[in-house]
Design a protein around this motif. Structure first.
Motif, PDB file in Angstrom:
ATOM      1  N   SER A 575       0.830  -1.209   0.000  1.00 19.71           N
ATOM      2  CA  SER A 575       0.000   0.000   0.000  1.00 19.71           C
ATOM      3  C   SER A 575       0.865   1.261   0.000  1.00 19.71           C
ATOM      4  N   ARG A 578       2.243   1.836  -3.537  1.00 16.49           N
ATOM      5  CA  ARG A 578       1.233   2.379  -4.453  1.00 16.49           C
ATOM      6  C   ARG A 578       0.926   3.842  -4.130  1.00 16.49           C
ATOM      7  N   GLU A 579       0.896   4.185  -2.838  1.00 13.79           N
ATOM      8  CA  GLU A 579       0.646   5.571  -2.462  1.00 13.79           C
ATOM      9  C   GLU A 579       1.754   6.485  -2.980  1.00 13.79           C
ATOM     10  N   THR A 582       1.557   6.750  -6.817  1.00  9.39           N
ATOM     11  CA  THR A 582       0.423   7.575  -7.239  1.00  9.39           C
ATOM     12  C   THR A 582       0.729   9.056  -7.041  1.00  9.39           C
ATOM     13  N   GLY A 585       2.971  10.412  -9.667  1.00  5.55           N
ATOM     14  CA  GLY A 585       2.479  10.358 -11.035  1.00  5.55           C
ATOM     15  C   GLY A 585       3.032   9.192 -11.824  1.00  5.55           C
ATOM     16  N   MET A 587       2.012   5.874 -11.282  1.00  2.18           N
ATOM     17  CA  MET A 587       1.120   4.716 -11.289  1.00  2.18           C
ATOM     18  C   MET A 587       0.519   4.471 -12.677  1.00  2.18           C
ATOM     19  N   ASP A 588       0.189   5.523 -13.393  1.00  2.59           N
ATOM     20  CA  ASP A 588      -0.452   5.343 -14.701  1.00  2.59           C
ATOM     21  C   ASP A 588       0.450   4.609 -15.680  1.00  2.59           C
ATOM     22  N   GLN A 591       1.120   0.834 -14.580  1.00  3.60           N
ATOM     23  CA  GLN A 591       0.016  -0.071 -14.892  1.00  3.60           C
ATOM     24  C   GLN A 591      -0.114  -0.325 -16.387  1.00  3.60           C
ATOM     25  N   CYS A 615       9.675  10.111 -12.581  1.00  2.00           N
ATOM     26  CA  CYS A 615       8.542   9.707 -11.752  1.00  2.00           C
ATOM     27  C   CYS A 615       8.934   8.579 -10.798  1.00  2.00           C
ATOM     28  N   ALA A 619       8.869   8.771  -6.727  1.00  6.07           N
ATOM     29  CA  ALA A 619       8.200   7.770  -5.893  1.00  6.07           C
ATOM     30  C   ALA A 619       9.167   7.178  -4.879  1.00  6.07           C
TER      31      ALA A 619
END
Length: 724
Positions: A575, A578-579, A582, A585, A587-588, A591, A615, A619
């Motif tokens: 978690s 992923r936080e 996200t 920027g 995560m997009d 995935q 990015c 992260a």
């Protein structure tokens, strides 16, 4: 030992020796009946006169004077001993004082040749002298022995099997000779005799295999240990070290020098100790079988030592030059590959080809010279070996004809001669290799002894940090440009819970201020405080978990996206990953990848686009929830509100932005404007716009002459690793 440089020394020794012999003439009737003892007593009486003469030189006494005096004194005695043992019956050793005057000249000529053979020859024409000469081996040997002592259990087991293998190998020729004498006496060939020969051979083979396997294990464990020590020490060095040492040189230490050092002790112990023990045992056995014949056979030993001495000095000098030439070639290739885009832009392909061709040609010349000398010395060794073998066969034929030895003794002796010859060759060659490999570790030990210049002994690890940064009268000058300070008496605050932006032209000191806050460097004067505490007081790893930098072109490591984001964090929840992704920027696009989080990014993240790498780096930084997040040109237009979001969500407590984009600067809470290494304005973006000062001129593109700030960390390192 080096050849005495004083030109007066040879003539002075000759005159002193003539005077000593004149004084010894009355003692000839007393010394002559003593035979060999008298010859050596004459040498002992000449030696003090020769030694005193060396102190009469008008200049400083040469370092090799004592060795020259001892060589001159001992040469006639050694010749007389050989003449007595190997000459015709009744031939006495002879005294130099009673010999013809010409023998005095022959004695000094022989001594001069011996000193020349032992002196280190100069490097060949065209081969560059290495700085400081050939590396000194004794210190490296001590360090290698200390490293090997950590694996003393494996080393002890290897030595145990080495001794058993030596006993089995020595007993083979002895048993063979006994069997031949038994056959000659008519006892015939029995099963017991065959069994003894087979048992000796089987024991030698079995124990030699165990010995070899253990020494190979020792070499592998030493390689692992030394590589780990060197890498662990290098990663803690300061930036000045890496900017002054080419990466190709460090890579060569791991790929070439570490293996050579780690094979020095195992190979040396395996070859040298075994060959030394075997040479002593077999030589003693040869003397017991036929003393005169053994002395003639062992005459090969001093001749081989003298020849190997010259070869060793030559080889060490040439190999050192070869290593430097190879390092220059590797460095040139690495630089060209890293700057291939620049080469293509400026059409410099032919120039790079010429430079690489020149480096390769230099390597080839050195290789040709090394191979030529190897062939020459191999020929000399074989000629010496053949000459001694012919003399031994001729003398053994005389002894066998006269009945002094039996055929079994002769066969045993010849087998022992083959063994001792091979062991002497291995001993001399192995000693040469041992010194060369041990000397190769000189640079490794220098690296291991080098202490980082930065102070990393801080101990503070508070459970919470507010993230308030203060620069107090900070000044800084790069070591390579001490006359031009980059920061001059800089003072400003980066407040907790705010986004503060550093603004200024290129060369104004922004990147240097970031480097000081990251403790990549320490200020020359003044202090950088975090929550009121100087940065050096914080524990090193703790500080770099709390103060995190993201650059415009961040570095990623080979591995997956997941591994790069979670770098350095052993226990990380999905978690949290992923936080952070996200918020950054990332995560997009993650995935959208076929393998998602498990996508390999390639070397330096080369499989990702520049924006995707940034990015991932953002992260990685946000996952640590830093107290101070530094963004060095890491935000683009459209991302100006990201820093404020990260503060509100608690992913960061304080953000310091370095940027030249107006939209990013307008989103900051406070601005600190640097100009020529000094703070000229501070305030909110609106306040600074109203002042129409340095910030307004910066936005309008005026006053673009910057100060003398040194290049960034990346560009400095690139410049330091350039071709010589």
């Amino acid at each position: 030992m080096t050849l005495p440089s004083a030109g007066l020394l040879p003539g002075l020794l000759l005159v002193a020796d003539a005077v000593a012999l004149v004084l010894l003439v009355p003692l000839v009737p007393v010394l002559a009946p003593l035979g060999v003892a008298g010859v050596w007593l004459e040498s002992a009486l000449r030696l003090p006169v020769l030694a005193v003469a060396t102190w009469l030189l008008p200049s400083r006494r040469p370092s090799g004077a004592t060795a020259a005096a001892v060589t001159v004194a001992a040469t006639p005695a050694a010749f007389g001993t050989f003449r007595y043992l190997l000459g015709p019956p009744g031939a006495g050793p002879g005294l130099l004082a009673a010999a013809a005057p010409a023998w005095l000249g022959v004695t000094h000529a022989a001594a001069a040749l011996a000193l020349l053979a032992w002196a280190a020859p100069p490097t060949p024409g065209g081969v560059p002298e290495t700085p400081g000469g050939v590396p000194k081996a004794p210190g490296s040997i001590r360090r290698a022995l200390a490293l090997t002592w950590e694996e003393r259990k494996v080393l002890g087991a290897a030595f145990f099997f080495l001794m058993l293998a030596a006993i089995g190998e020595t007993s083979g020729p002895y048993v063979t000779g006994k069997v031949l004498d038994a056959i000659r006496d008519g006892d015939g060939l029995t099963a017991g005799a065959i069994g003894m020969v087979a048992a000796a051979g089987a024991a030698s083979v079995l124990f030699s295999g165990c010995r070899g396997a253990l020494f190979m294990l020792l070499k592998a464990r030493l390689h692992q240990s030394l590589s780990l020590q060197l890498f662990s020490h290098l990663v803690h060095q300061d930036l000045d070290f890496f900017q002054g040492v080419p990466a190709a040189e460090l890579l060569a230490q791991f790929s070439m020098e570490v293996p050579r050092v780690c094979m020095a002790i195992p190979n040396g112990a395996n070859q040298l100790f075994r060959s030394l023990v075997m040479a002593l045992v077999v030589g003693t056995s040869m003397v017991g079988l036929a003393p005169g014949l053994a002395l003639l056979a062992l005459l090969e030993l001093p001749l081989e030592i003298a020849t190997n001495r010259i070869q060793t000095a030559r080889k060490q000098s040439l190999q050192q030059s070869m290593m430097e030439a190879s390092a220059r070639t590797a460095s040139g290739v690495q630089e060209s590959v890293a700057a291939i885009e620049t080469i293509r832009i400026f059409s410099a392909e032919e120039e790079e080809e010429k430079q690489h061709s020149w480096n390769l040609a230099k390597e080839l010349r050195l290789k040709e010279w090394i191979e030529l000398e190897l062939a020459f010395f191999t020929l000399v060794h074989r000629v010496l070996h053949l000459a001694i073998r012919v003399l031994v066969l001729f003398r053994s034929h005389q002894l066998l004809r006269d009945g002094y030895i039996t055929p079994g003794v002769l066969v045993t002796f010849l087998l022992y001669q083959d063994r001792v010859g091979s062991h002497v060759q291995v001993l001399l060659y192995g000693f040469n290799q041992f010194l060369t490999n041990a000397a190769a570790g000189q640079k490794i030990w220098e690296y291991l002894d080098r202490k980082p210049t930065g102070d990393v002994r801080g101990t503070r690890e508070p459970p919470e940090l507010q993230g308030h940064v203060t620069f107090q009268k900070v000044s800084f000058t790069y070591p390579g440009n001490p006359e031009h300070p980059v920061l001059k008496d800089v003072s400003f605050d980066v407040r907790s819970g705010e986004v503060t932006a550093l603004v200024g032209h290129n060369g104004s000191g922004k990147s240097t201020a970031v480097a000081l806050l990251e403790r990549l460097r320490d200020p020359g004067s003044g202090r950088v405080l975090l929550d009121g505490i100087p940065l050096p007081e914080y524990e090193h790893q703790y500080l770099h978990r709390k103060v995190v930098l993201v650059e415009q072109d961040p570095v990623l490591f080979s591995g997956t996206i997941r591994e790069n984001i979670a770098l350095g964090l052993e226990h990380c929840k999905e978690s949290e990953l992923r936080e952070a992704a996200t918020a950054a920027g990332a995560m997009d696009f993650i995935q959208g990848l076929e393998q998602g989080w498990d996508t390999e990014v390639g070397e330096h993240g080369g499989r990702l686009a520049a924006g995707e790498r940034r990015c991932v780096a953002l992260a990685r930084a946000l996952l640590r929830r830093p107290a101070v997040l530094i963004l060095d040109e890491a935000l683009d237009d459209g991302d100006e509100g990201a820093a404020q979001r990260w503060l509100r969500t608690g992913l960061a407590q304080t953000v310091l932005v370095v940027s030249h984009r107006p939209r990013v600067l307008d989103a900051a809470d406070r601005l600190v404007v640097l100009e020529r290494g000094a703070v000229v304005e501070t305030g909110t973006p609106a306040e600074l716009r109203e002042r129409c000062g340095a910030y307004s001129r910066l936005l309008l593109g005026e006053d673009r002459t910057g100060g003398p700030e040194a290049p960034s960390m990346r560009s400095e390192k690139g410049a330091a690793s350039g071709r010589e």
